[in-house]
Write a protein that holds these residues in place. Sequence first.
Motif, PDB file in Angstrom:
ATOM      1  N   THR A   7       0.829  -1.211   0.000  1.00 56.31           N
ATOM      2  CA  THR A   7       0.000   0.000   0.000  1.00 56.31           C
ATOM      3  C   THR A   7       0.857   1.252   0.000  1.00 56.31           C
ATOM      4  O   THR A   7       0.560   2.232  -0.698  1.00 56.31           O
ATOM      5  CB  THR A   7      -0.928   0.005   1.230  1.00 56.31           C
ATOM      6  OG1 THR A   7      -1.729  -1.179   1.211  1.00 56.31           O
ATOM      7  CG2 THR A   7      -1.830   1.228   1.217  1.00 56.31           C
ATOM      8  N   LEU A   8       1.934   1.231   0.765  1.00 55.02           N
ATOM      9  CA  LEU A   8       2.839   2.386   0.810  1.00 55.02           C
ATOM     10  C   LEU A   8       3.438   2.657  -0.566  1.00 55.02           C
ATOM     11  O   LEU A   8       3.489   3.806  -1.020  1.00 55.02           O
ATOM     12  CB  LEU A   8       3.948   2.131   1.833  1.00 55.02           C
ATOM     13  CG  LEU A   8       4.903   3.287   2.111  1.00 55.02           C
ATOM     14  CD1 LEU A   8       4.173   4.454   2.735  1.00 55.02           C
ATOM     15  CD2 LEU A   8       6.040   2.832   3.012  1.00 55.02           C
ATOM     16  N   ALA A   9       3.872   1.610  -1.256  1.00 51.52           N
ATOM     17  CA  ALA A   9       4.449   1.771  -2.593  1.00 51.52           C
ATOM     18  C   ALA A   9       3.395   2.198  -3.611  1.00 51.52           C
ATOM     19  O   ALA A   9       3.675   2.983  -4.519  1.00 51.52           O
ATOM     20  CB  ALA A   9       5.118   0.466  -3.028  1.00 51.52           C
ATOM     21  N   GLN A  10       2.174   1.690  -3.438  1.00 49.10           N
ATOM     22  CA  GLN A  10       1.106   2.004  -4.391  1.00 49.10           C
ATOM     23  C   GLN A  10       0.759   3.485  -4.381  1.00 49.10           C
ATOM     24  O   GLN A  10       0.407   4.060  -5.409  1.00 49.10           O
ATOM     25  CB  GLN A  10      -0.129   1.157  -4.057  1.00 49.10           C
ATOM     26  CG  GLN A  10      -1.259   1.282  -5.069  1.00 49.10           C
ATOM     27  CD  GLN A  10      -2.428   0.381  -4.710  1.00 49.10           C
ATOM     28  OE1 GLN A  10      -2.572  -0.027  -3.567  1.00 49.10           O
ATOM     29  NE2 GLN A  10      -3.258   0.063  -5.667  1.00 49.10           N
ATOM     30  N   TRP A  11       0.904   4.143  -3.220  1.00 51.81           N
ATOM     31  CA  TRP A  11       0.511   5.541  -3.086  1.00 51.81           C
ATOM     32  C   TRP A  11       1.693   6.501  -3.195  1.00 51.81           C
ATOM     33  O   TRP A  11       1.578   7.648  -2.807  1.00 51.81           O
ATOM     34  CB  TRP A  11      -0.213   5.747  -1.751  1.00 51.81           C
ATOM     35  CG  TRP A  11      -1.623   5.281  -1.824  1.00 51.81           C
ATOM     36  CD1 TRP A  11      -2.112   4.070  -1.464  1.00 51.81           C
ATOM     37  CD2 TRP A  11      -2.744   6.008  -2.339  1.00 51.81           C
ATOM     38  NE1 TRP A  11      -3.450   3.991  -1.707  1.00 51.81           N
ATOM     39  CE2 TRP A  11      -3.868   5.171  -2.238  1.00 51.81           C
ATOM     40  CE3 TRP A  11      -2.900   7.283  -2.869  1.00 51.81           C
ATOM     41  CZ2 TRP A  11      -5.129   5.568  -2.656  1.00 51.81           C
ATOM     42  CZ3 TRP A  11      -4.158   7.685  -3.276  1.00 51.81           C
ATOM     43  CH2 TRP A  11      -5.251   6.833  -3.171  1.00 51.81           C
ATOM     44  N   ARG A  12       2.812   6.050  -3.747  1.00 51.47           N
ATOM     45  CA  ARG A  12       3.959   6.921  -3.928  1.00 51.47           C
ATOM     46  C   ARG A  12       4.288   7.089  -5.405  1.00 51.47           C
ATOM     47  O   ARG A  12       4.090   6.177  -6.210  1.00 51.47           O
ATOM     48  CB  ARG A  12       5.197   6.362  -3.193  1.00 51.47           C
ATOM     49  CG  ARG A  12       5.104   6.455  -1.669  1.00 51.47           C
ATOM     50  CD  ARG A  12       4.903   7.879  -1.199  1.00 51.47           C
ATOM     51  NE  ARG A  12       4.946   8.065   0.233  1.00 51.47           N
ATOM     52  CZ  ARG A  12       3.934   7.901   1.058  1.00 51.47           C
ATOM     53  NH1 ARG A  12       2.762   7.483   0.583  1.00 51.47           N
ATOM     54  NH2 ARG A  12       4.059   8.140   2.350  1.00 51.47           N
ATOM     55  N   VAL A  13       4.771   8.277  -5.764  1.00 48.30           N
ATOM     56  CA  VAL A  13       5.168   8.581  -7.136  1.00 48.30           C
ATOM     57  C   VAL A  13       6.628   8.166  -7.315  1.00 48.30           C
ATOM     58  O   VAL A  13       7.502   8.677  -6.612  1.00 48.30           O
ATOM     59  CB  VAL A  13       5.015  10.086  -7.437  1.00 48.30           C
ATOM     60  CG1 VAL A  13       5.485  10.404  -8.851  1.00 48.30           C
ATOM     61  CG2 VAL A  13       3.571  10.535  -7.245  1.00 48.30           C
ATOM     62  N   VAL A  14       6.897   7.257  -8.268  1.00 45.49           N
ATOM     63  CA  VAL A  14       8.272   6.790  -8.478  1.00 45.49           C
ATOM     64  C   VAL A  14       8.832   7.192  -9.836  1.00 45.49           C
ATOM     65  O   VAL A  14      10.006   6.977 -10.100  1.00 45.49           O
ATOM     66  CB  VAL A  14       8.355   5.254  -8.324  1.00 45.49           C
ATOM     67  CG1 VAL A  14       8.015   4.837  -6.916  1.00 45.49           C
ATOM     68  CG2 VAL A  14       7.440   4.551  -9.311  1.00 45.49           C
ATOM     69  N   GLY A  15       8.000   7.753 -10.713  1.00 44.82           N
ATOM     70  CA  GLY A  15       8.540   8.330 -11.947  1.00 44.82           C
ATOM     71  C   GLY A  15       8.157   7.648 -13.234  1.00 44.82           C
ATOM     72  O   GLY A  15       8.200   8.273 -14.285  1.00 44.82           O
ATOM     73  N   SER A  16       7.786   6.379 -13.206  1.00 43.74           N
ATOM     74  CA  SER A  16       7.385   5.707 -14.440  1.00 43.74           C
ATOM     75  C   SER A  16       6.542   4.485 -14.102  1.00 43.74           C
ATOM     76  O   SER A  16       6.622   3.943 -12.993  1.00 43.74           O
ATOM     77  CB  SER A  16       8.604   5.279 -15.268  1.00 43.74           C
ATOM     78  OG  SER A  16       9.232   4.158 -14.695  1.00 43.74           O
ATOM     79  N   ALA A  17       5.754   4.066 -15.077  1.00 48.38           N
ATOM     80  CA  ALA A  17       4.875   2.910 -14.870  1.00 48.38           C
ATOM     81  C   ALA A  17       5.688   1.627 -14.692  1.00 48.38           C
ATOM     82  O   ALA A  17       5.325   0.752 -13.900  1.00 48.38           O
ATOM     83  CB  ALA A  17       3.916   2.760 -16.058  1.00 48.38           C
ATOM     84  N   THR A  18       6.802   1.497 -15.413  1.00 49.02           N
ATOM     85  CA  THR A  18       7.622   0.287 -15.303  1.00 49.02           C
ATOM     86  C   THR A  18       8.257   0.185 -13.927  1.00 49.02           C
ATOM     87  O   THR A  18       8.262  -0.879 -13.299  1.00 49.02           O
ATOM     88  CB  THR A  18       8.709   0.284 -16.388  1.00 49.02           C
ATOM     89  OG1 THR A  18       8.095   0.487 -17.668  1.00 49.02           O
ATOM     90  CG2 THR A  18       9.457  -1.033 -16.399  1.00 49.02           C
TER      91      THR A  18
END
Length: 280
Positions: A7-18
């Motif tokens: 859930t934490l990773a799902q709600w964070r912006v990481v820069g790209s879909a991949t």
Amino acid sequence: MSNFVHTLAQWRVVGSATKKAVLLYLADRASDDGSGIWMSKATAAAHLELSKRSVQKVIGELEADALVSQVGQRPCEHGYTVEYRINIDVLKQLPEIATKGGGRPRKKGVNEVHGVNLVQGEGRTTFTGRGEPDSPKPSIEPSIEPSNTPQPPQGERDLFAGDDQGDKAPPAPTEDQHFEEFWQAYPKKAGKPAARKAFAKAVKRAPAEVIIRGARLYASWLSSPPRAGEFRPSAKHPQGWLNDDRWEDDVLKGMADPQQVSRADRARRFDPPSWQPVVR
């Protein structure tokens, strides 16, 4: 699987879909503290419908961002597989995804309109029996009436005309750009043409981001004071360092990337404190 890390990773912006897909795949295999992740990159590529090279490249980018780190190796049928860890503190520092309404949607998917609950899920909308007895059910059809919301001037609208065109990833750095970044990070500037040729061969064995991060760690290790009884050699020529895959040296594992440390320092320096002083 850790629901907390996922859930934490799902709600964070990481820069790209991949990167988001690979990060969520790793989170599915993590414990609540982010540790205990190991898997075959070929299996991950098959599950994510990506190439093995793409998975290796993205994991290298996540390592360069300090979101993921290697913590050890586990034996397997074909030798060993690398064990990873998601760094929870670094993940929490990423910007959180903002929904259209300015926050996260309600967990139960319940929206209240004029005293009537609309429970949405799996393609249907259910009206619960709250509200006035004789009140009509609200329409779920889109309104065709003109909006009374004030619109910005035409000039301001033009500034944001591309906002709804979808996220477009920036162009990937070229090999020359990657080499120049490596050259700036490497501590010994000698034999640049030979180093460029060695770098072109090295990026076929490992992602460029991993090699560049290794160069930063190598420079940091050389500049740090040696431990008692430790021999600290002079910097190798970049061509030999690349040909020998020295970014995989054990001495560099577990070191903090100086670039990520400086980012964290800047964040702590400029972010406003989360507490307020008590005025008596």
